[in-house]
Write an enzyme that holds these catalytic residues in place. Sequence first.
Site, PDB file in Angstrom:
ATOM      1  N   VAL A  11       0.824  -1.201   0.000  1.00 25.74           N
ATOM      2  CA  VAL A  11       0.000   0.000   0.000  1.00 25.74           C
ATOM      3  C   VAL A  11       0.860   1.253   0.000  1.00 25.74           C
ATOM      4  O   VAL A  11       0.624   2.192  -0.774  1.00 25.74           O
ATOM      5  CB  VAL A  11      -0.964  -0.029   1.215  1.00 25.74           C
ATOM      6  CG1 VAL A  11      -1.609   1.321   1.453  1.00 25.74           C
ATOM      7  CG2 VAL A  11      -2.026  -1.093   0.985  1.00 25.74           C
ATOM      8  N   THR A 122      -5.475  -0.374   7.451  1.00 27.75           N
ATOM      9  CA  THR A 122      -6.831  -0.775   7.840  1.00 27.75           C
ATOM     10  C   THR A 122      -6.851  -0.954   9.354  1.00 27.75           C
ATOM     11  O   THR A 122      -6.166  -1.829   9.887  1.00 27.75           O
ATOM     12  CB  THR A 122      -7.189  -2.100   7.136  1.00 27.75           C
ATOM     13  OG1 THR A 122      -7.078  -1.896   5.725  1.00 27.75           O
ATOM     14  CG2 THR A 122      -8.590  -2.550   7.491  1.00 27.75           C
ATOM     15  N   GLU A 151      -7.621   2.441   2.322  1.00 29.82           N
ATOM     16  CA  GLU A 151      -7.216   2.147   0.945  1.00 29.82           C
ATOM     17  C   GLU A 151      -7.983   0.928   0.424  1.00 29.82           C
ATOM     18  O   GLU A 151      -8.100  -0.063   1.111  1.00 29.82           O
ATOM     19  CB  GLU A 151      -5.697   1.895   0.918  1.00 29.82           C
ATOM     20  CG  GLU A 151      -5.144   1.643  -0.437  1.00 29.82           C
ATOM     21  CD  GLU A 151      -5.587   2.706  -1.439  1.00 29.82           C
ATOM     22  OE1 GLU A 151      -5.326   3.889  -1.223  1.00 29.82           O
ATOM     23  OE2 GLU A 151      -6.225   2.334  -2.450  1.00 29.82           O
ATOM     24  N   LEU A 153      -7.319  -0.426  -2.801  1.00 30.67           N
ATOM     25  CA  LEU A 153      -6.664  -1.021  -3.979  1.00 30.67           C
ATOM     26  C   LEU A 153      -6.591  -2.543  -3.847  1.00 30.67           C
ATOM     27  O   LEU A 153      -6.588  -3.094  -2.749  1.00 30.67           O
ATOM     28  CB  LEU A 153      -5.270  -0.435  -4.177  1.00 30.67           C
ATOM     29  CG  LEU A 153      -4.186  -0.636  -3.112  1.00 30.67           C
ATOM     30  CD1 LEU A 153      -3.573  -2.019  -3.155  1.00 30.67           C
ATOM     31  CD2 LEU A 153      -3.096   0.400  -3.311  1.00 30.67           C
ATOM     32  N   GLY A 260      -8.518 -15.626   0.324  1.00 37.24           N
ATOM     33  CA  GLY A 260      -7.304 -15.570   1.140  1.00 37.24           C
ATOM     34  C   GLY A 260      -6.714 -14.187   1.011  1.00 37.24           C
ATOM     35  O   GLY A 260      -7.450 -13.220   0.806  1.00 37.24           O
ATOM     36  N   CYS A 263      -5.858  -9.325   3.261  1.00 33.47           N
ATOM     37  CA  CYS A 263      -6.903  -8.445   3.803  1.00 33.47           C
ATOM     38  C   CYS A 263      -8.147  -9.168   4.310  1.00 33.47           C
ATOM     39  O   CYS A 263      -8.464  -9.070   5.489  1.00 33.47           O
ATOM     40  CB  CYS A 263      -7.290  -7.405   2.757  1.00 33.47           C
ATOM     41  SG  CYS A 263      -5.939  -6.270   2.409  1.00 33.47           S
TER      42      CYS A 263
END
Length: 434
Positions: A11, A122, A151, A153, A260, A263
């Site tokens: 990130v 996060t 974020e 992405l 998986g 995140c």
Amino acid sequence: MRIVMIGTGYVGLVSGACFADFGHEVVCVDKDQSKIDALLNGEIPIFEPGLDELVAKNVAAGRLSFTLDLAEALPGTDAVFIAVGTPSRRGDGHADLSYVYAAAKEMAPLLPDGVVVVDKSTVPVGTGDEVERIIRETAPELQFSVASNPEFLREGAAIDDFKRPDRVVIGVNDEHAEKVLAEIYRPLTRNESPLVCMSRRGAELTKYAANAFLATKIGFINEIADLCEKVGADVRDVAKGIGLDSRIGNRFLMPGPGYGGSCFPKDTLALLKTGQDYEAPLRIVESVVASNDQRKRSMGRKVIQALGGGEQHGKTVAVLGLTFKANTDDMRDSPAISIVQALQDAGITVKAYDPEGMDQAAKVLSGVNYCGDAYEALDGADAAVIVTEWDTFRALDLDRVKGLLNTPVLVDLRNLYSRHDVEEHGFTYVAVGR
Ligand SMILES: NC(=O)c1ccc[n+]([C@@H]2O[C@H](COP(=O)([O-])OP(=O)(O)OC[C@H]3O[C@@H](n4cnc5c(N)ncnc54)[C@H](O)[C@@H]3O)[C@@H](O)[C@H]2O)c1
């Protein structure tokens, strides 16, 4: 704007390079000497399509630089983004915030007046409050804001996602932070990307709610796929039939071996913890987590079943794809881990090939025979299983595959092939939900 990015992982590096490409002056900081050394040598420590050119272009233009030294990076900065890891805490699944809080402590004595500290990692609701408290404790006179900018992405499409987002979410508790973030994202809002501004707590929760919802969609279609197998329907028809309803949408309705990655697994667990802490239990998310855990392991059983079931000592399976999805080298919580372990537990020898993930895989999977390409993995195996949807596995030479396998068994956990084509080549074909 002058921006400092703390944490130069997926990130941090993608965001830093994209911000620099917008014209901002960006310094990326990391504690990992090998990462910074690599970047200073023009090497990219992760696999992400297009990132090498983007980084090189912005370094050459003098807008993007890398350092280990926070004190060198911070003077004169308008915004400091925190983009460090927030893994699951061992034991209870809560997000481990130690890296976020350590970053806040380290930056506190060095921050310039007027700076906006932006949490991009996060993090659970209330983390911004704690970051603010930590900085205030060390620097009581400092004028600063703390904002949240989660974020969204996706690895593998990270640059495109960052530059053409469905939306940018910012969570702010004061006007100055809103102004600075609006200025940083102006190149995107000028191109009509929506900027959704809300409270800091709202933004923190939005990220978890988004990931839990997407994980739910995956868990849902996987269970429908199981039902399709029992009733003799094709899950691809069902997914299309529901996905064309604009209230449902057609994305994230591809059945497979379970979600998986870095995140969804950890973020769903962390959201459950928040729900428990605030006495608002999230039963749907609880079921999704349990269903996904069972699914990963059950995919190993599916392969064993295709070989005839029971103990399979002396058999060999070729595993094609190890990363949790295509176009990344990320092995975190990849379904391949459970599948390979289930096969090995049944006495099966595993040969494997992944276009980008084998170095990472070797750190988490032992006893695997890693091969140079798909055909080397298939040579002498008793079955092949496609675990990751890499393009290179979409058009295998089926005659050649058949010639290499001891028995022509193909387990396609990503539904890449047409049953008709594969069976015409004389294979036993096992797919998902059809
Ligand atoms: N990877 C994704 O696809 C993705 C997408 C959206 C959000 N996120 C979230 O973004 C955050 C970062 O994820 P990632 O995948 O980039 O993590 P990562 O592990 O790839 O990178 C984190 C980096 O932070 C560095 N770091 C840790 N503490 C530091 C400190 N005090 N100072 C400087 N550097 C420090 C580490 O050395 C590491 O390089 C997480 O909260 C994650 O949940 C990740």
